[in-house]
Scaffold this active site. Structure first.
Site, short mmCIF file in Angstrom:
data_model
loop_
_atom_site.label_atom_id
_atom_site.label_comp_id
_atom_site.label_asym_id
_atom_site.label_seq_id
_atom_site.Cartn_x
_atom_site.Cartn_y
_atom_site.Cartn_z
N HIS A 225 0.81 -1.21 0.00
CA HIS A 225 0.00 0.00 0.00
C HIS A 225 0.85 1.27 0.00
CE1 HIS A 225 -3.49 2.46 -0.16
NE2 HIS A 225 -2.84 3.23 0.68
N TYR A 229 1.43 4.86 -2.63
CA TYR A 229 1.62 6.27 -2.26
C TYR A 229 2.99 6.80 -2.66
CZ TYR A 229 -2.90 6.89 -0.50
OH TYR A 229 -4.25 7.02 -0.47
N HIS A 376 -9.68 -0.02 -11.20
CA HIS A 376 -9.33 0.98 -10.17
C HIS A 376 -7.88 1.45 -10.33
CE1 HIS A 376 -8.29 2.66 -6.25
NE2 HIS A 376 -7.48 1.65 -6.00
N PHE A 377 -6.98 0.49 -10.47
CA PHE A 377 -5.59 0.98 -10.46
C PHE A 377 -5.14 1.51 -11.83
CE2 PHE A 377 -4.51 -3.71 -10.57
CZ PHE A 377 -3.76 -3.73 -11.72
N HIS A 378 -5.96 1.27 -12.86
CA HIS A 378 -5.62 1.95 -14.11
C HIS A 378 -6.11 3.40 -14.10
CE1 HIS A 378 -4.24 -1.95 -15.50
NE2 HIS A 378 -3.55 -1.28 -16.40
N ARG A 441 -9.86 -11.03 -12.46
CA ARG A 441 -8.63 -10.40 -12.92
C ARG A 441 -7.56 -11.48 -13.03
NH1 ARG A 441 -5.63 -7.52 -7.71
NH2 ARG A 441 -4.11 -7.02 -9.30
N ARG A 442 -6.44 -11.15 -13.67
CA ARG A 442 -5.29 -12.02 -13.73
C ARG A 442 -5.65 -13.44 -14.18
NH1 ARG A 442 -1.80 -10.58 -8.32
NH2 ARG A 442 -0.58 -9.03 -9.41
FE1 HAS Z 1 -5.98 1.48 -4.41
C1 HAS Z 1 -6.10 -1.94 -4.83
C2 HAS Z 1 -8.08 1.26 -1.73
C3 HAS Z 1 -5.67 4.88 -3.85
C4 HAS Z 1 -3.33 1.60 -6.61
N1 HAS Z 1 -4.94 0.11 -5.53
C5 HAS Z 1 -5.16 -1.25 -5.56
C6 HAS Z 1 -4.21 -1.87 -6.45
C7 HAS Z 1 -3.40 -0.86 -6.92
C8 HAS Z 1 -3.88 0.36 -6.33
C9 HAS Z 1 -2.22 -1.02 -7.85
O1 HAS Z 1 -9.14 -0.93 0.13
C10 HAS Z 1 -4.15 -3.35 -6.81
C11 HAS Z 1 -3.18 -4.12 -6.01
C12 HAS Z 1 -3.15 -5.54 -6.45
O2 HAS Z 1 -2.46 -5.84 -7.45
O3 HAS Z 1 -3.84 -6.38 -5.85
N2 HAS Z 1 -6.77 2.83 -3.09
C13 HAS Z 1 -7.63 2.53 -2.08
C14 HAS Z 1 -8.00 3.75 -1.36
C15 HAS Z 1 -7.33 4.77 -1.98
C16 HAS Z 1 -6.54 4.18 -3.04
C17 HAS Z 1 -8.92 3.87 -0.19
N3 HAS Z 1 -4.76 2.96 -5.11
C18 HAS Z 1 -4.79 4.29 -4.75
C19 HAS Z 1 -3.74 5.00 -5.44
C20 HAS Z 1 -3.08 4.06 -6.21
C21 HAS Z 1 -3.73 2.79 -5.99
C22 HAS Z 1 -3.46 6.47 -5.28
C23 HAS Z 1 -1.92 4.22 -7.12
C24 HAS Z 1 -1.23 5.29 -7.32
N4 HAS Z 1 -6.94 -0.03 -3.50
C25 HAS Z 1 -7.72 0.08 -2.38
C26 HAS Z 1 -8.13 -1.26 -1.93
C27 HAS Z 1 -7.56 -2.17 -2.81
C28 HAS Z 1 -6.82 -1.37 -3.77
C29 HAS Z 1 -8.96 -1.61 -0.79
C30 HAS Z 1 -7.66 -3.70 -2.74
C31 HAS Z 1 -8.74 -4.19 -3.60
C32 HAS Z 1 -8.76 -5.69 -3.61
O4 HAS Z 1 -9.77 -6.25 -3.15
O5 HAS Z 1 -7.82 -6.34 -4.06
C33 HAS Z 1 -7.39 6.23 -1.54
O6 HAS Z 1 -6.14 6.62 -1.10
C34 HAS Z 1 -7.94 7.15 -2.55
C35 HAS Z 1 -8.07 8.58 -2.03
C36 HAS Z 1 -8.34 9.53 -3.17
C37 HAS Z 1 -9.24 10.50 -3.17
C38 HAS Z 1 -9.41 11.36 -4.40
C39 HAS Z 1 -8.95 12.81 -4.23
C40 HAS Z 1 -9.01 13.52 -5.54
C41 HAS Z 1 -8.09 14.41 -5.99
C42 HAS Z 1 -8.25 15.03 -7.37
C43 HAS Z 1 -8.90 16.37 -7.32
C44 HAS Z 1 -9.16 16.89 -8.71
C45 HAS Z 1 -9.19 18.18 -9.05
C46 HAS Z 1 -9.47 18.59 -10.45
C47 HAS Z 1 -8.96 19.28 -8.09
C48 HAS Z 1 -10.08 10.78 -1.99
C49 HAS Z 1 -6.91 14.82 -5.19
C50 HAS Z 1 -10.95 18.69 -10.59
C51 HAS Z 1 -11.42 19.79 -11.42
C52 HAS Z 1 -12.68 19.86 -11.83
C53 HAS Z 1 -13.09 21.01 -12.63
C54 HAS Z 1 -13.70 18.80 -11.51
CU CU Z 2 -3.90 -0.20 -0.81
#
Ligand code: HAS
Ligand code: CU
Length: 551
Positions: A225, A229, A376-378, A441-442
């Site tokens: 995890h 980050y 999700h991760f793409h 997947r996979r």
């Molecule tokens: Fe994830 C699985 C939960 C973030 C990558 N994640 C994965 C895997 C990868 C990955 C590679 O709880 C697969 C691993 C594998 O091979 O098995 N992930 C989360 C959560 C977050 C999260 C809670 N993941 C990421 C990030 C990754 C990433 C970042 C890569 C860089 N993820 C999981 C969970 C799994 C998981 C489970 C396991 C699933 C399973 O069952 O296998 C959080 O940190 C996300 C927080 C993000 C936000 C969004 C904030 C938005 C922002 C943009 C603002 C936009 C603006 C522009 C200002 C709250 C900052 C807008 C302008 C306008 C005009 C609209």
């Molecule tokens: Cu994670």
């Protein structure tokens, strides 16, 4: 901020070191991207791999080369350039450490890649036991990690030198951020180092007969995890510090940016169980605790979103924008340095929301091990993060090579970003949808070809292949631009943009640089979240699976 004038150049010698990392990163992009295309074609059922190449072999190349190699090289190169730019040119000693790290990482990459290509390490990028790889694969990965530690040490040395020379002052924001990411990396990689050195490597060498499978997976996710980050934080560095300057605005708040990085350091490590929610052998109470901690780690990301909106809105209003979204029109829509990372930010909204769904305890059972997770991760790593890396490359590569991003290249770069957005909407959208229908997947196409459910998935798999093809075109365009910026674009001065903090922002409190406090808290949280479950996993391992006799 320390340096705000536009044309402070990164020293040529530091630039060469950073560029060495970028060459490897973009070679990785070419190889990994091709494998990704092949995967989507295979899964569409309309294509078979030639010459006996296995599906899991290319899947391993894809994951390792893009998820581990491209990222680690790009991040190390970028962070070295960022500290050199904001804390001053590296000393000769620091630069030597940097080169040593680069060579170790490269040798390690070649070792691991060779084993994968020989089909002796088709274990995917998570190298879960009981899948076993050739010892050279594990040794190669170890070298990559040790090399990356040296890259981290360069950042730490540079930070320490700056603080000594400027007592009582907050460090330059970009250096501070690179430091947090390096500390995060050190703490995280300890888990995978223990797993490889005490379990997987001795097992692969035949020194021990068995491994404790659950222990290796748990140590992997202790690392896995924070790994995501480690990928994300450099993108946040660009979003907080570079983008405000590119659009001609100001950083909303220096303190908020630092606080969000500290929170990311604290909360991104003790959360690995959210990848193991359906795994037997871990007490549900501890899983639930880590679910709560996972929701805490979304807070700094929500703070980041808030801060970005504030930067954009303040900028727009300073240009006379009115109304709720009037500022939107004022943003520089013709500038690839802004547009490409902005597409990344947009993708991070559904990407982050999907992450929260994954993390929602029992809801994880709906999506776990389905291709939803791949979707999700793409959106996260393969769009939000990578498009930001590309956006960084559009100014950093020419800055380091003494060339410029011409109008024509800028236009191509925008097309590259837009193509990515279109391709990924198809691919990731179809992955999410098929995942909800239970598509695994996979899994090689042949493994589920005869299941009646597969019929439901096939239209989505075809959509994935369409998306994958568009993404591959975008990669070719990126590589074309990279080669031009590295070797052929006209000579000139390209700015390394570093934003200034808005005048109204509060002064930065020095407590944010109290590393004893933050590292102490981080250690306490890790011990709290992991000690008892790890003891359980080791003491209650099934007979014959205890691995190394120490356990
Ligand atoms: Fe994830 C699985 C939960 C973030 C990558 N994640 C994965 C895997 C990868 C990955 C590679 O709880 C697969 C691993 C594998 O091979 O098995 N992930 C989360 C959560 C977050 C999260 C809670 N993941 C990421 C990030 C990754 C990433 C970042 C890569 C860089 N993820 C999981 C969970 C799994 C998981 C489970 C396991 C699933 C399973 O069952 O296998 C959080 O940190 C996300 C927080 C993000 C936000 C969004 C904030 C938005 C922002 C943009 C603002 C936009 C603006 C522009 C200002 C709250 C900052 C807008 C302008 C306008 C005009 C609209
Ligand atoms: Cu994670």
């Amino acid at each position: 901020m320390n340096n705000s004038s536009a044309f402070i150049k990164v020293d040529r010698r530091d630039g060469k070191l950073a560029m060495a990392h970028f060459y490897v990163a973009f070679i990785a992009l070419a190889i990994g991207g091709l494998c990704g295309l092949l995967q989507t074609l295979v899964r569409s059922g309309k294509f078979e791999l030639p010459a006996g190449i296995g599906y899991y072999q290319i899947l391993t190349v894809h994951g390792v080369v893009l998820g581990l190699v491209l990222t680690t090289f790009f991040i190390t190169g970028f962070q070295i350039a960022a500290v050199s730019r904001t804390s001053g040119t590296l000393t000769n000693g620091q630069r030597k450490v940097g080169w040593a790290g680069f060579f170790l990482m490269t040798i390690g990459t070649v070792m691991a890649a060779t084993m994968i290509l020989l089909n002796k390490a088709s274990v995917l990028y998570t190298f879960y036991a009981p899948l076993q790889a050739h010892a050279c694969f594990y040794l190669g990965l170890t070298l990559v990690i040790v090399g990356s530690w040296l890259g981290g040490i360069v950042v730490i040395m540079s930070y320490v030198k700056w603080r000594k020379a400027n007592p009582g002052k907050p460090s330059p924001l970009l250096t501070f951020m690179a430091l947090v990411n390096s500390l995060l990396w050190f703490i995280a990689t300890l888990g995978v180092a223990v797993s490889v050195l005490t379990q997987l490597l001795p097992w692969s060498l035949g020194l021990i007969d068995t491994v404790n499978v659950l222990l290796t997976r748990t140590l992997f996710w202790y690392f896995g995890h924070p790994l995501v980050y480690f990928w994300l934080l450099p993108a946040y560095m660009a979003w907080y510090v570079v983008i405000p300057k590119v659009i001609g605005g100001k950083i909303f708040s220096d303190s908020l940016a630092r606080l969000s990085f500290i929170l990311l350091l604290l909360f991104s490590i003790p959360v690995g169980f959210h990848h193991q929610l359906v795994e037997p052998g871990i007490d549900p109470g501890w899983k639930f605790l880590q679910v709560i901690l996972t929701f805490l780690v979304t807070i700094p990301s929500l703070m980041t979103a808030f801060s970005l909106f504030a930067t954009f809105e303040n900028f727009g209003r300073s240009k006379g924008a009115t109304g709720l979204f009037g500022w939107f029109k004022m943003l520089p829509w013709g500038d690839a340095r802004f547009v490409v990372p902005f597409i990344g930010m947009l993708a991070f909204i559904p990407g982050g929301a999907g992450g929260m769904i994954n993390a929602s305890h029992q809801m994880n059972q709906v999506v776990h091990n389905t291709i939803w997770v791949t979707g999700h991760f793409h959106l996260t790593i393969a769009t939000a993060v990578i498009l930001t890396y590309f956006g960084i490359s559009y100014w950093l590569i020419p800055h380091l090579t003494g060339r410029t991003l011409t109008k024509k290249l800028n236009k191509l770069a925008i097309i590259q970003g837009v193509l990515w957005a279109i391709g990924m909407t198809f691919m990731s959208g179809a992955m999410h949808a098929a995942g909800l229908l239970g598509a695994p997947r996979r899994s090689a196409f042949s493994t589920y070809l005869n299941s009646h459910q597969a019929m439901e998935w096939i239209p989505y798999q075809v959509a994935q292949a369409v998306g994958g093809t568009i993404l591959f075109l975008s990669i070719i365009l990126m590589l074309y631009i990279f080669i031009n910026l590295a070797f052929f674009a006209p000579k000139g001065e390209q700015e390394f943009p570093v934003g200034e903090v808005a005048e109204e922002a509060e002064k930065t409190p020095m407590v944010l640089e109290n590393w004893k406090l933050w590292l102490g808290l981080s250690a306490a949280l890790i011990l709290f979240a992991y000690t008892i479950p790890l003891i359980d996993i080791i003491q209650n391992a099934p007979p014959g699976s205890k691995g190394y006799k120490f356990w």
